[in-house]
Design an enzyme around this catalytic site. Sequence first.
Site, PDB file in Angstrom:
ATOM      1  N   ASP A   1     -39.381  -6.249-103.203  1.00  0.00           N
ATOM      2  CA  ASP A   1     -38.970  -7.641-103.085  1.00  0.00           C
ATOM      3  C   ASP A   1     -38.935  -8.309-104.464  1.00  0.00           C
ATOM      4  O   ASP A   1     -39.894  -8.190-105.238  1.00  0.00           O
ATOM      5  CB  ASP A   1     -39.973  -8.368-102.168  1.00  0.00           C
ATOM      6  CG  ASP A   1     -39.550  -9.765-101.805  1.00  0.00           C
ATOM      7  OD1 ASP A   1     -38.528  -9.912-101.127  1.00  0.00           O
ATOM      8  OD2 ASP A   1     -40.253 -10.718-102.214  1.00  0.00           O
TER       9      ASP A   1
ATOM     10  N   GLU B   1     -34.904  -5.359-105.112  1.00  0.00           N
ATOM     11  CA  GLU B   1     -34.162  -6.600-104.906  1.00  0.00           C
ATOM     12  C   GLU B   1     -34.143  -7.343-106.239  1.00  0.00           C
ATOM     13  O   GLU B   1     -35.203  -7.605-106.818  1.00  0.00           O
ATOM     14  CB  GLU B   1     -34.829  -7.449-103.827  1.00  0.00           C
ATOM     15  CG  GLU B   1     -34.059  -8.722-103.528  1.00  0.00           C
ATOM     16  CD  GLU B   1     -34.837  -9.682-102.632  1.00  0.00           C
ATOM     17  OE1 GLU B   1     -34.187 -10.414-101.866  1.00  0.00           O
ATOM     18  OE2 GLU B   1     -36.088  -9.705-102.707  1.00  0.00           O
TER      19      GLU B   1
ATOM     20  N   HIS C   1     -32.304  -9.492 -93.689  1.00  0.00           N
ATOM     21  CA  HIS C   1     -33.109 -10.567 -93.094  1.00  0.00           C
ATOM     22  C   HIS C   1     -32.889 -11.906 -93.785  1.00  0.00           C
ATOM     23  O   HIS C   1     -33.329 -12.942 -93.260  1.00  0.00           O
ATOM     24  CB  HIS C   1     -34.583 -10.184 -93.162  1.00  0.00           C
ATOM     25  CG  HIS C   1     -35.092 -10.033 -94.571  1.00  0.00           C
ATOM     26  ND1 HIS C   1     -34.723  -8.991 -95.382  1.00  0.00           N
ATOM     27  CD2 HIS C   1     -35.901 -10.821 -95.323  1.00  0.00           C
ATOM     28  CE1 HIS C   1     -35.297  -9.135 -96.565  1.00  0.00           C
ATOM     29  NE2 HIS C   1     -36.013 -10.240 -96.560  1.00  0.00           N
ATOM     30  N   ASP C   2     -32.255 -11.899 -94.950  1.00  0.00           N
ATOM     31  CA  ASP C   2     -32.012 -13.131 -95.705  1.00  0.00           C
ATOM     32  C   ASP C   2     -30.578 -13.627 -95.596  1.00  0.00           C
ATOM     33  O   ASP C   2     -30.235 -14.647 -96.199  1.00  0.00           O
ATOM     34  CB  ASP C   2     -32.323 -12.910 -97.197  1.00  0.00           C
ATOM     35  CG  ASP C   2     -33.809 -12.877 -97.488  1.00  0.00           C
ATOM     36  OD1 ASP C   2     -34.582 -13.465 -96.712  1.00  0.00           O
ATOM     37  OD2 ASP C   2     -34.195 -12.252 -98.490  1.00  0.00           O
TER      38      ASP C   2
END
Length: 559
Positions: free
Chosen positions: A199, A255, A328-329
Amino acid sequence: METRKDWWKNSVIYQIYPRSFMDSNGDGIGDLNGIRQKLDYLKLLGVDVLWLSPVYASPNADNGYDISDYRAIMEDFGTMEDFDAFLAEAHEKGLKIVMDLVVNHTSDEHAWFLEARSSKENPYRDYYIWKDGDTEPNNWGSVFSGSAWEKDEATNQWYLHLFATKQPDLNWENEKVRQEVYSMMTWWLDKGVDGFRMDVINLISKDQRFLDAPTYGGLYGNSMIYTANGPRVHEFLKEMNRNVLSKYDIVTVGEAPGVTVEEAKKYTSADENELNMVFQFEMMSIDQGEYGKWTPIPFDLRKMKQNFKKWQEGLADQGWNSLYWNNHDQPRIVSRFGNASEEWRKKSAKMLGLCLHMHQGTPYIYQGEEIGMTNVRFDSIEDYKDVEILNAYKELVKDSKRLSEDTFMEGGYRMSRDNARTPMQWNDQKNGGFSSGQPWIGVNPNYRTINAEEALADPDSVFYFYQKLIDLRHKLPILTNGVYKQYLEEDENVYVFSREGENESLVVLCNFSRSPQHVVLPDELVGNAQLLLSNEEEKELQKEMDLTPYEGIVYQIKK
């Protein structure tokens, strides 16, 4: 030639958002045993790797991306014994498991931060980033609206949180922090997990001057200027690779908001010894307006094609692409770049899948994408759960009145992260078969017609089309190695590209329009072609072709 450690290049990765995937105990929250119940479904789809959004202990200020204990499982999701049983069964079925690694920040309820905030002299104080001052140390804004600094009244200092106030940033300048992270990663890899999705990993190195950032007309400065791809990030990732990653046969994806092609080469080139691939976000901003996702602008295919070309060519010889439409974003792709109407949903979902999976890189499928799930329109802001939309609503509508409620909500309907977080639609029964209890977030009402059971019963469903796409990825080395070339770049409705190999080529045509389109192809694309896959009735590859609305088609030409 691919080595044993290059297996991820022709793999397909499926992202699971555990809270919304499958609830096994009726508490309204998806869990590990629920995922385990659906492993045969995922095996049938044909994917190779399952990436789990965070399942660690967390108070859920940001749905698990605020971790309070890296070596414990969130009670909502089950126990460590449940995880071990899930991991073992997944491996038995030939499925690899990738964990979400969140180490730019922790929860403010993590033991490190509880110690750190207890006093300035505490040994854990330097695990986080603290500054003195009567006012914020600089003008940096949080990704989730407002200031990126929070005053800790007990010690009269500010701590940095690039995300929610309950997500204090770790101080990667402190070698002890890095060693703690590497130890934790080793613990999970020794347990048997097959890699990490990291992340916002390119934010771990902050510019230590902590200068004010440009505001671009907003209330706060764009902190990414001084945090994305920071001065020591490559040093830190090389150290991580040396200490941990290089010792295991795993996959790693970082990410990386704000990453450039040149930076991505540093992160992902085999010569650099950092990561296997990165997620970049340029594609995800092509339809964002003045206030970002809350004021979306019309989709422009030419922008999308330019972005694909930039990254396909940019990383072709050095580095590796991640291919994704959803996660999910992000909102549901069929509602965003396709057409979610009853007439065109299935066809446009298939075209979008075909388009993405024919590029070079590792494809990602987000739960529900394989059955063509759509965005949701909740009745009011109270029905939304995500900290991002709630904070933005407060800042843009309630506090500053820069946007009207109607304008903001229209943006939310199109772009909110909660669009991706509504429960997976398994059947047409109560709550879409997700839970026997009250789901933690509302189910999209269209579950009665859009669900996995319906898709499995329909030979022409989006599911079986994705199954074919995955099968092609496994069987055709040209999808891994072929050279990308784009054609008809100025066409506003049709995307045409090829993948070139020594003995064969693939020709891909995708109509992004709800209108028929006539295309004239260059001579070099026309040859003795075999139809590989189409979402429409069969047709021959010709110099002049008429494409039906949302038609997607790929041909194979032997040289």
